[in-house]
Design a protein around this motif. Structure first.
Motif: not given
Length: 735
Positions: A555-562
């Motif tokens: 579980n991590c994030f994409n470049s948009a912080g999502e």
């Protein structure tokens, strides 16, 4: 006249009858001679090649009187040296001979006569005899070729081809390195205890076929087989009583597939015949005897040479340098009790900094195994690497039999294999490769399998994003902060356990596993590929590209912080050449006997500063200095005792030449696959003070985030005191 037939025995007394018989025979001979009726002897009156008669002595004497008497030191021949040439020699004066000190002082208008003592060279006019200086070199080379104990290859000036332009001798002599199991704790004053030579493609076995103790386990792991054991879970097929398990007999009977269970029906860990609870071993790649090497030296002919010789030699004016019988760590070393080891432990040794790391924010843990031992990093620099290696010695203040790995010995190993495989581009993707590096870009699964790297999917595996270790490609931390893959996945610590690749390949050789076939070794999944055109693993040598697969859903994030869920798959590629890990993943200090000294004469860092290279080839003379910086008019001890190789300016870029017996210096030019197939990086951040002299760290192998790396890649950006998580070191040992 009949012959006497009686045979007389020792000590027998003659009877009167015997004596009378002898008398009668003698009388018969006398009567025949007196009457002329006896046999006659014919004597020839001249020499003959067909007569069967004896030849008169006077005839032989007359013929010998016609011959020339033999004189010691003289030869007999026809008058090939005719009167014209004899007259020229008779009229030659002493002044017509020019004495010179070396072949280089001669010109092509002269014949060179080399005195057998080697003390001087005479020349006479070429108009008398048509032989040039180059002819002499060619003749010498022809004579040297008659001996099978050497191989020398040359590169023409200006050539950027990674292959040699020609060779002299037998390439087989370059195939001189062998794997040994060393007991690090029972060394003598100047050499170490060799437990045995290992098979070249299988470190589980000695060369005689018996199993070698090359995998370390704990007493708890061993004890699992000290109980009553069964072949089935139900406990109906007993295999052995408690404390009666024979690992060798079990392996010979069942191989790897049969499981074992204890009396409660739980599967137990099976003890293998190559496992041991001993902690004092290291596997080293070494020479069976002393050898002599030439690496990147220019000879009298103007050619640049590399060579391997089994005896002392001066080749094209170059004196080959001796390397004692030496063993090298075949990869970054770990430690046990603060002492370097090159060994595969199935547990962590408990020393600090011998583990990998969980990824950023502990998101990815597939490279982190708390129950395994990784190369020691983070607190390793040039000084501490010397301490870790020499701690194995009876006298840890001495550099023998163990010392930090040396530049000269390491370059001798590379030179041998550059000659053996006839290329400096050992890291070519189709040969051994550049390992866990960012050299080779990937865009699909086939390239991932070939080059290694990372891919991930956020839609359940329908589509994938491909990346190499120095790319970000959208996996981010909270707030959209991104890191390149090697940093994101394990913060640039070592991704491979100490000696992991060599032992996985040994397992493949032991079981006869074919290339490009997945197999499991101590809970990890691997496959391997054969480098082009070399003796492969199943043919008897440990030459391979080993690949290891790991995967994890995070579980991590994409470049948009999502927030996203990503299925991450990684393949690490490890280049094993003759049992040696030649590049990739983390850097290694190679400091033994080599010092690089920089001078800062300007006020701010960033310029191309001058530096000098000092080299000592004799391990017993390696120094150990803890001081890193000196004033501009001060010197280090090694500057007075090591040989100065040369002075150079500037750092970055590919090299078309290198300083002899090093992977630094030289001239800029070429590419990663031409010239020296080497890149030198050294931004002068090793010092920020003006008018300062400093020891620059000599690091080899690079790490995953760097591209354009190979076995002779050099990274001399930092000071010798620099230590970080992606840099380790190794050792060498006198055998």
């Amino acid at each position: 006249m009949n012959k006497l037939t009686k045979e007389f025995q020792s000590g027998e007394v003659l009877k009167a009858q015997d004596l009378n018989t002898i008398k009668d025979k003698v009388n018969e001979l006398v009567e025949d001679a007196n009457s002329g009726s006896g046999a006659t002897i014919d004597i020839d009156s001249s020499l003959s090649t067909t007569s069967t008669n004896p030849v008169q002595n006077k005839v032989i004497t007359e013929e010998l009187d016609k011959k020339v008497a033999k004189v010691d030191g003289k030869g007999l021949s026809t008058n090939d040296f005719d009167n014209l040439y004899k007259s020229k020699v008779d009229n030659m004066s002493e002044s017509s001979l020019t004495h010179i000190g070396s072949i280089e002082e001669a010109t092509d208008e002269h014949l060179i006569n080399i005195d057998p003592s080697g003390e001087y060279i005479e020349t006479v006019l070429k108009s008398e005899y048509d032989l040039t200086k180059q002819d002499i070199y060619n003749k010498i080379a022809e004579l040297q070729l008659q001996s099978p104990n050497k191989i020398a290859v040359y590169y023409q000036s200006g050539s950027l081809s990674p292959e040699s332009n020609g060779n002299f001798g037998l390439v087989d002599i370059a195939d001189c390195w062998r794997p040994y199991l060393i007991d690090c704790t029972k060394n003598r004053l100047e050499d170490s205890r060799i437990v045995g030579e290992l098979k070249r493609n299988n470190f589980f076995r000695f060369v005689d076929g018996s199993f070698a103790p090359t995998v370390g386990i704990t007493s708890v792991q061993k004890a699992e087989c000290d109980v009553e054991l069964y072949l089935d879970e139900s406990g109906t097929q007993q295999y052995c009583d408690a404390n009666n398990f024979d690992a060798l007999a079990f392996f010979n009977e069942f191989g790897m597939d049969q499981k074992l269970y204890n009396s409660t029906g739980n599967e137990v860990r099976i003890l293998r015949p190559w496992e041991t609870t001993e902690t004092n071993y290291s596997i080293m790649i070494g020479l069976p005897c002393e050898m002599y090497f030439i690496d990147n030296e220019i000879g009298n002919s103007g050619k640049r040479w590399k060579g391997v010789f089994s005896s002392p030699i001066t080749w094209d004016g170059i004196v080959a340098k001796k390397l004692e019988r030496t063993g090298l760590s075949p990869g970054p070393s770990t430690t046990f009790g603060g002492k370097f080891r090159n060994y595969f432990f199935l547990y962590n040794t408990g020393d600090p900094n011998t583990m990998s790391c969980k990824g950023r924010d502990e998101l990815f843990t597939a490279f982190y195994r708390a129950d395994r031992t990784y190369p020691r990093t983070n607190d390793v620099n040039q000084m501490s690497s010397a301490s870790f290696a020499r701690a194995n010695n009876y006298d840890s203040t001495k550099p023998y039999p163990f010392s930090e790995i040396g530049m000269f010995a390491y370059c001798c190993f590379l030179t041998s294999h550059e000659i053996k495989h006839n290329t400096k581009a050992l890291h070519s993707p189709s040969l051994f490769s550049s390992g866990i590096s960012s050299n080779d870009r990937i865009a699909n699964y086939e390239q991932l399998l070939q080059y290694g790297g990372v891919r991930y999917s956020t839609d359940g595996g329908n589509t994938f994003v491909y990346a190499i270790w120095n790319e970000t490609k959208g996996l981010c931390l909270s707030g959209g902060n991104s890191s390149f893959m090697s940093e994101f996945l394990n913060v640039q610590w070592a991704k491979e356990q100490c000696m992991e690749a060599q032992m996985a390949l040994s397992f493949a050789a032991e079981l006869g596993i074919q290339p490009n076939t997945d197999f499991t070794f101590y809970g990890e999944t691997y496959y391997y590929q054969n480098p082009d055109g070399v003796v492969s693993l199943l043919q008897g040598e440990m030459n391979a590209r080993l690949y290891k697969k790991v995967s994890q859903t995070i579980n991590c994030f994409n470049s948009a912080g999502e927030s996203i869920v990503a299925k991450v798959e990684c393949i690490i590629r490890v280049p094993i050449m003759d049992g040696f890990n030649i590049c990739g993943d983390i850097s290694r200090y190679i400091p033994g006997g080599c010092e690089i000294v920089g001078k800062r004469l300007n006020e701010a860092p960033g310029g191309e500063l001058p530096y000098s290279i000092y080299l000592e080839t004799d391990q017993k003379k390696f120094l150990s200095e803890s001081v890193v910086y000196k004033g501009i008019n001060e010197t280090f001890e090694f500057e007075r005792k090591y040989k100065k190789i040369g002075e150079y300016t500037g750092f970055n870029g590919f090299r078309k030449s290198l300083a002899p017996y090093t992977f630094v210096g030289g001239d800029a030019g070429g590419t990663i696959l031409t010239g020296e197939c080497a890149k030198l990086e050294g931004h002068d951040t090793w010092s920020s003070s003006t008018n300062q002299i400093g020891r620059m760290a000599s690091k080899q192998g690079s790490h995953a985030r760097l591209s354009e790396i190979g076995p002779r890649f050099a990274y001399i950006t930092n000071a010798a005191s620099y230590a970080v998580r992606n840099v380790g070191s190794s050792m060498q040992v006198l055998l």
